[in-house]
Enzyme design. Structure first.
Site, PDB file in Angstrom:
ATOM      1  N   LEU A 120       3.914  -3.912  14.741  1.00  0.00           N
ATOM      2  CA  LEU A 120       4.261  -3.170  16.062  1.00  0.00           C
ATOM      3  C   LEU A 120       3.502  -3.831  17.209  1.00  0.00           C
ATOM      4  O   LEU A 120       3.938  -4.094  18.325  1.00  0.00           O
ATOM      5  CB  LEU A 120       4.333  -1.647  15.979  1.00  0.00           C
ATOM      6  N   GLU A 121       2.157  -3.904  17.107  1.00  0.00           N
ATOM      7  CA  GLU A 121       1.130  -4.298  17.985  1.00  0.00           C
ATOM      8  C   GLU A 121       0.018  -4.746  17.340  1.00  0.00           C
ATOM      9  O   GLU A 121      -0.305  -4.571  16.153  1.00  0.00           O
ATOM     10  CB  GLU A 121       0.893  -3.111  18.966  1.00  0.00           C
ATOM     11  N   GLN A 181       0.745  -1.100   0.043  1.00  0.00           N
ATOM     12  CA  GLN A 181      -0.129   0.095  -0.148  1.00  0.00           C
ATOM     13  C   GLN A 181       0.937   0.999   0.041  1.00  0.00           C
ATOM     14  O   GLN A 181       0.405   2.306  -0.007  1.00  0.00           O
ATOM     15  CB  GLN A 181      -0.772   0.038   1.444  1.00  0.00           C
ATOM     16  N   HIS A 224      -1.512   1.171  -4.446  1.00  0.00           N
ATOM     17  CA  HIS A 224      -1.959   2.685  -3.947  1.00  0.00           C
ATOM     18  C   HIS A 224      -1.041   3.562  -4.906  1.00  0.00           C
ATOM     19  O   HIS A 224      -1.091   4.743  -4.567  1.00  0.00           O
ATOM     20  CB  HIS A 224      -1.806   3.015  -2.716  1.00  0.00           C
TER      21      HIS A 224
HETATM   22  P1  OAD Z   1      -1.654   3.032   8.892  1.00  0.00           P
HETATM   23  O1  OAD Z   1      -1.088   4.205   9.675  1.00  0.00           O
HETATM   24  O2  OAD Z   1      -2.845   2.987   9.102  1.00  0.00           O
HETATM   25  O3  OAD Z   1      -1.046   1.998   9.767  1.00  0.00           O
HETATM   26  C1  OAD Z   1       0.256   1.536  10.447  1.00  0.00           C
HETATM   27  C2  OAD Z   1       0.392   0.367  11.065  1.00  0.00           C
HETATM   28  O4  OAD Z   1       2.038   0.295  11.219  1.00  0.00           O
HETATM   29  C3  OAD Z   1      -0.060   0.449  12.538  1.00  0.00           C
HETATM   30  O5  OAD Z   1      -0.778  -0.749  12.745  1.00  0.00           O
HETATM   31  C4  OAD Z   1       1.204   0.593  13.279  1.00  0.00           C
HETATM   32  O6  OAD Z   1       1.125  -0.099  14.503  1.00  0.00           O
HETATM   33  C5  OAD Z   1       2.283  -0.181  12.566  1.00  0.00           C
HETATM   34  N1  OAD Z   1       3.527   0.319  12.840  1.00  0.00           N
HETATM   35  C6  OAD Z   1       4.151   1.437  13.125  1.00  0.00           C
HETATM   36  N2  OAD Z   1       5.411   1.491  13.404  1.00  0.00           N
HETATM   37  C7  OAD Z   1       5.642   0.259  13.142  1.00  0.00           C
HETATM   38  C8  OAD Z   1       6.972  -0.539  13.038  1.00  0.00           C
HETATM   39  N3  OAD Z   1       8.217   0.102  13.152  1.00  0.00           N
HETATM   40  N4  OAD Z   1       7.023  -1.969  12.612  1.00  0.00           N
HETATM   41  C9  OAD Z   1       5.900  -2.367  12.356  1.00  0.00           C
HETATM   42  N5  OAD Z   1       4.679  -1.834  12.361  1.00  0.00           N
HETATM   43  C10 OAD Z   1       4.568  -0.660  12.887  1.00  0.00           C
HETATM   44  O7  OAD Z   1      -1.085   2.781   7.599  1.00  0.00           O
HETATM   45  P2  OAD Z   1      -1.581   1.959   6.769  1.00  0.00           P
HETATM   46  O8  OAD Z   1      -2.172   0.503   7.097  1.00  0.00           O
HETATM   47  O9  OAD Z   1      -0.549   1.393   5.678  1.00  0.00           O
HETATM   48  O10 OAD Z   1      -3.639   5.111   1.647  1.00  0.00           O
HETATM   49  O11 OAD Z   1      -2.430   2.643   5.850  1.00  0.00           O
HETATM   50  C11 OAD Z   1      -3.361   2.170   4.687  1.00  0.00           C
HETATM   51  C12 OAD Z   1      -3.752   3.398   3.799  1.00  0.00           C
HETATM   52  O12 OAD Z   1      -4.108   4.295   4.327  1.00  0.00           O
HETATM   53  C13 OAD Z   1      -2.447   4.088   3.216  1.00  0.00           C
HETATM   54  O13 OAD Z   1      -1.850   3.363   1.928  1.00  0.00           O
HETATM   55  C14 OAD Z   1      -3.105   5.326   2.608  1.00  0.00           C
HETATM   56  C15 OAD Z   1      -3.779   5.543   4.052  1.00  0.00           C
HETATM   57  O14 OAD Z   1      -4.599   6.590   4.039  1.00  0.00           O
HETATM   58  C16 OAD Z   1      -4.064   6.140   1.033  1.00  0.00           C
HETATM   59  O15 OAD Z   1      -3.622   7.388   1.028  1.00  0.00           O
HETATM   60  C17 OAD Z   1      -5.013   5.806  -0.313  1.00  0.00           C
END
Ligand code: OAD
Length: 251
Positions: free
Chosen positions: A202-203, A90, A108
Site C-alpha cells: 500500500l505504501e 505468511q 506460518h
Molecule cells: P502486517 O500487518 O505487519 O503488514 C501488512 C502490510 O500490508 C502493511 O505494510 C500494509 O501497509 C500493507 N497493506 C495493507 N493493506 C494493503 C492493501 N490493500 N494492499 C497492499 N498492501 C496493504 O502483516 P504481515 O507483514 O503479513 O505472524 O505480518 C507478518 C506476520 O506477523 C504474520 O504472518 C503474523 C503476524 O504476527 C504470526 O502470527 C506468526
C-alpha cells in the site's frame, strides 16, 4: 523466468481479513504474546482458541480478491512460458488456493487445519476449537491446536523456501510490513545473491529501501497490473530479470 513471491496480510486486506500492524490491525488492538505464543495457549487456551475461532469464521465468509487471482494467473502464465512461480505466504488463510493457485507454501501454517499435540496428526478443520474437543484420530481431549506458527516456533518449509529464493530471478514481496523474521530477511538474502527484488505494498514498508523496485497502492490494483506486465515482458535470463517498464524507483 523463475519468480518467488512472498505475500502478507496486505494481500488479503481487501478480502476483509484484517492486517496486524496497520491502524486497527490485530496487533494494534491485542498483545500478540497473549494470543499467538505456545505459552499463551498453555496458560489461557480459551482466549487463544476464541481468537482463532473468530478469524476462522471470518475466513469462511471471505472471498479471494483480484490480487489473489492475478497471482494464480501468474503461476499458469509463467508455466506456459517455461518459467515458474514459487508462492510462499505468511498468511494462514486459503485465499490463494481458492483463487486458483496450484502450489502455495504456508510458512506460518493454515487456519483451516488443526494439529493434535498428543498424536501429531494434522487434519482439515473448519469448526471452532476448544479444549473439550477430542482429537478425531487419537480421541485425546485437549490436544488440538490451530495448525499455525506462533511466535517462538519455527516457520514451516524453510528449506524449500530458501532453495526457491536462491534459485529465483526475481523476489517480490506483496502486502507485508517486513516486521517478522525470517520472511523479513528474504529481501537481503536475495540481494546478497544478486537476485532482483520488488516490493508491492500500500505504501513503502520499513524495508522499502532494501528493494530494487517498489510499486505502491492497493494490492487488488497493483498486483494485476504488475502480473500483466511480467507476462507481457520479454524474459531476459541473461539479465537475471525481465525487461520491465514503469518501475516506481528502479535501482
Ligand atoms: P502486517 O500487518 O505487519 O503488514 C501488512 C502490510 O500490508 C502493511 O505494510 C500494509 O501497509 C500493507 N497493506 C495493507 N493493506 C494493503 C492493501 N490493500 N494492499 C497492499 N498492501 C496493504 O502483516 P504481515 O507483514 O503479513 O505472524 O505480518 C507478518 C506476520 O506477523 C504474520 O504472518 C503474523 C503476524 O504476527 C504470526 O502470527 C506468526
Amino acid at each position: 523466468m523463475k519468480i518467488i513471491a512472498l505475500t502478507g496480510a496486505g494481500a488479503s486486506a481487501e478480502s476483509g481479513l484484517g492486517t496486524f500492524r496497520d491502524k486497527d490491525g490485530l496487533w494494534s488492538r491485542f498483545d500478540p504474546m497473549k494470543l499467538a505464543t505456545p505459552e499463551a495457549s498453555a496458560h489461557n487456551p480459551d482466549e487463544v482458541n476464541a481468537s482463532y475461532n473468530m478469524r476462522r469464521q471470518n475466513l469462511l465468509s471471505a472471498e479471494p480478491n483480484a490480487a489473489h487471482r492475478a497471482l494464480a494467473r501468474l503461476e499458469a502464465g509463467l508455466a506456459e512460458r517455461g518459467g515458474s512461480l514459487f508462492l510462499c505466504t505468511q498468511n494462514i488463510d486459503d485465499l490463494h488456493e481458492r483463487a486458483g493457485s496450484q502450489q502455495v507454501v504456508h510458512m506460518h501454517g493454515e487456519l483451516l487445519k488443526a494439529r493434535c499435540t498428543a498424536c501429531g496428526e494434522t487434519m482439515p478443520w473448519h469448526e471452532d476449537l476448544s479444549v473439550e474437543v477430542p482429537c478425531p484420530s487419537c480421541r485425546c481431549p485437549g490436544g488440538l491446536r490451530p495448525h499455525v506458527v506462533w511466535f517462538g516456533e519455527m516457520p514451516l518449509e524453510m528449506d524449500a523456501i530458501y532453495d526457491a529464493l536462491l534459485g529465483a530471478d526475481l523476489f517480490v514481496a506483496i502486502g507485508t510490513s517486513g516486521s517478522v523474521y525470517p520472511a523479513a530477511g528474504f529481501v537481503s538474502e536475495a540481494r546478497g545473491h544478486g537476485i532482483r527484488t520488488c516490493e508491492i505494498n500500500l505504501e513503502p514498508s520499513g524495508n522499502a529501501r532494501r528493494f530494487n523496485e517498489g510499486r505502491y497502492g492497493p494490492a487488488s490494483e497493483v498486483v494485476p497490473a504488475w502480473v500483466e506486465q511480467v507476462l507481457s515482458s520479454r524474459f531476459s535470463s541473461d539479465q537475471g530479470g525481465f525487461t520491465a517498464h514503469g518501475s516506481s524507483h528502479p535501482k
